[in-house]
Design a protein around this motif. Structure first.
Motif, PDB file in Angstrom:
ATOM      1  N   PRO A 162       0.819  -1.214   0.000  1.00 36.69           N
ATOM      2  CA  PRO A 162       0.000   0.000   0.000  1.00 36.69           C
ATOM      3  C   PRO A 162       0.852   1.263   0.000  1.00 36.69           C
ATOM      4  O   PRO A 162       1.863   1.358   0.706  1.00 36.69           O
ATOM      5  N   ALA A 163       0.443   2.232  -0.819  1.00 38.84           N
ATOM      6  CA  ALA A 163       1.159   3.502  -0.911  1.00 38.84           C
ATOM      7  C   ALA A 163       0.164   4.605  -1.239  1.00 38.84           C
ATOM      8  O   ALA A 163      -0.816   4.374  -1.950  1.00 38.84           O
TER       9      ALA A 163
ATOM     10  N   GLU B  24      -5.095  10.672 -12.698  1.00 44.01           N
ATOM     11  CA  GLU B  24      -4.310   9.927 -13.673  1.00 44.01           C
ATOM     12  C   GLU B  24      -2.955   9.519 -13.093  1.00 44.01           C
ATOM     13  O   GLU B  24      -2.463   8.408 -13.349  1.00 44.01           O
ATOM     14  N   THR B  25      -2.359  10.373 -12.280  1.00 38.14           N
ATOM     15  CA  THR B  25      -1.103  10.026 -11.613  1.00 38.14           C
ATOM     16  C   THR B  25      -1.286   8.837 -10.680  1.00 38.14           C
ATOM     17  O   THR B  25      -0.470   7.909 -10.663  1.00 38.14           O
ATOM     18  N   LEU B  26      -2.362   8.857  -9.916  1.00 40.19           N
ATOM     19  CA  LEU B  26      -2.653   7.739  -9.008  1.00 40.19           C
ATOM     20  C   LEU B  26      -2.869   6.452  -9.788  1.00 40.19           C
ATOM     21  O   LEU B  26      -2.354   5.384  -9.415  1.00 40.19           O
TER      22      LEU B  26
ATOM     23  N   ILE C 127      -1.318   3.936  -6.915  1.00 43.65           N
ATOM     24  CA  ILE C 127      -1.185   4.447  -5.556  1.00 43.65           C
ATOM     25  C   ILE C 127      -2.465   5.182  -5.152  1.00 43.65           C
ATOM     26  O   ILE C 127      -3.204   5.686  -5.991  1.00 43.65           O
ATOM     27  N   GLY C 128      -2.690   5.226  -3.854  1.00 43.60           N
ATOM     28  CA  GLY C 128      -3.831   5.949  -3.314  1.00 43.60           C
ATOM     29  C   GLY C 128      -3.471   7.399  -3.035  1.00 43.60           C
ATOM     30  O   GLY C 128      -2.395   7.884  -3.391  1.00 43.60           O
TER      31      GLY C 128
ATOM     32  N   GLU D  99      -7.726   3.968  -2.304  1.00 41.81           N
ATOM     33  CA  GLU D  99      -8.281   4.513  -1.070  1.00 41.81           C
ATOM     34  C   GLU D  99      -7.817   5.954  -0.884  1.00 41.81           C
ATOM     35  O   GLU D  99      -6.796   6.372  -1.422  1.00 41.81           O
ATOM     36  N   ILE D 100      -8.592   6.696  -0.079  1.00 40.87           N
ATOM     37  CA  ILE D 100      -8.271   8.093   0.195  1.00 40.87           C
ATOM     38  C   ILE D 100      -8.141   8.326   1.695  1.00 40.87           C
ATOM     39  O   ILE D 100      -9.024   7.982   2.479  1.00 40.87           O
ATOM     40  N   ASN D 101      -7.001   8.868   2.056  1.00 43.24           N
ATOM     41  CA  ASN D 101      -6.695   9.278   3.422  1.00 43.24           C
ATOM     42  C   ASN D 101      -6.711  10.799   3.443  1.00 43.24           C
ATOM     43  O   ASN D 101      -6.559  11.447   2.400  1.00 43.24           O
TER      44      ASN D 101
END
Length: 246
Positions: free
Chosen positions: A167-168, A181-183, A188-189, A211-213
């Protein structure tokens, strides 16, 4: 400062720099305080490389704010930093236990209390250092329970080359038209400043399977709003969830 209970439904609460609303940030005391509260799913912290190639837990580039004495972390040896006593939350220096933890101490406390480690790679690391950090966490048996975060996209790109499934999350203050688009491109999240979160952003991140933090929310009203928007994590100094999610 008293902790604030938040009905967080399925949102996982992350203790920012440990339970830094009660104990000195990024110390073992703050990590244990978070570990002893079942309402936190994870413990966030920051890792730097010292001048002699060791890895130490600290947020700022300079020690002055937290330790009074001014030393640049990346220009200082591990032993010198470890011998530095930090100021307590009242601004006084006296407690012998308030010192900079190393990477192993942080990870092993997360493992002991069964908390997700949310580890910020501070500044730009060489690829070799990213791999050494990940390999060390793997050796300690907690890599599958670690989320790597960084403002430096290259750190996460390096991680992905060798660890495609760990996970990142990309740390950002604000998003723009290129963010999703980068994610997607790098698998990556997102870990974004809480004031930038919108229902549309949450939906877009979830739509690409991530996922979003959000960081760093410390009020009940704003925390409830984030819960309603459907974020996956809330990083906080003082809020506690009512769930025992891990």
């Amino acid at each position: 400062m008293d902790t604030i209970k938040l009905d967080n439904k399925n949102v996982r609460m992350i203790a920012h720099r440990g339970l830094s609303g009660l104990e000195k940030e990024n110390t073992c005391s703050a990590f244990v305080a978070a570990g002893n509260r079942h309402t936190y799913a994870g413990i966030e912290t920051d890792v730097h490389r010292t001048s002699d190639g060791q890895y130490i837990i600290f947020h700022d580039d300079d020690t002055a704010r937290v330790a009074k004495d001014s030393m640049i972390i990346e220009n200082t040896t591990y032993e010198t930093l470890r011998n530095l006593r930090l100021l307590d939350v009242d601004g006084e220096r006296g407690r012998a236990d308030l010192r900079m933890p190393n990477l192993d101490e942080y990870i092993l406390l997360c493992k002991k209390y069964e908390k997700t480690a949310v580890l910020e790679l501070k500044n730009q690391f060489a690829a070799a250092d990213v791999y050494k950090i990940a390999a060390r966490i793997d050796k300690l048996g907690w890599l599958e329970h670690t989320i790597f975060i960084s403002f430096q996209l290259k750190n996460l790109v390096y991680l992905r080359r060798r660890y495609p499934d760990v996970p990142a999350q990309y740390l950002l203050k604000e998003t723009d038209d290129t963010t999703i688009e980068t994610l997607r491109k790098h698998n990556i999240g997102l870990d974004v400043r809480y004031t930038a979160v919108t229902p549309e952003l949450v939906q877009a991140v979830h739509a690409i399977g991530q996922e979003i933090n959000c960081w760093t929310c410390n009020t009940e009203e704003e925390g409830r709003a984030l819960v309603e928007m459907g974020v996956d994590y809330i990083t906080t100094n003082i809020l506690e969830g009512t769930n025992a999610a891990r």
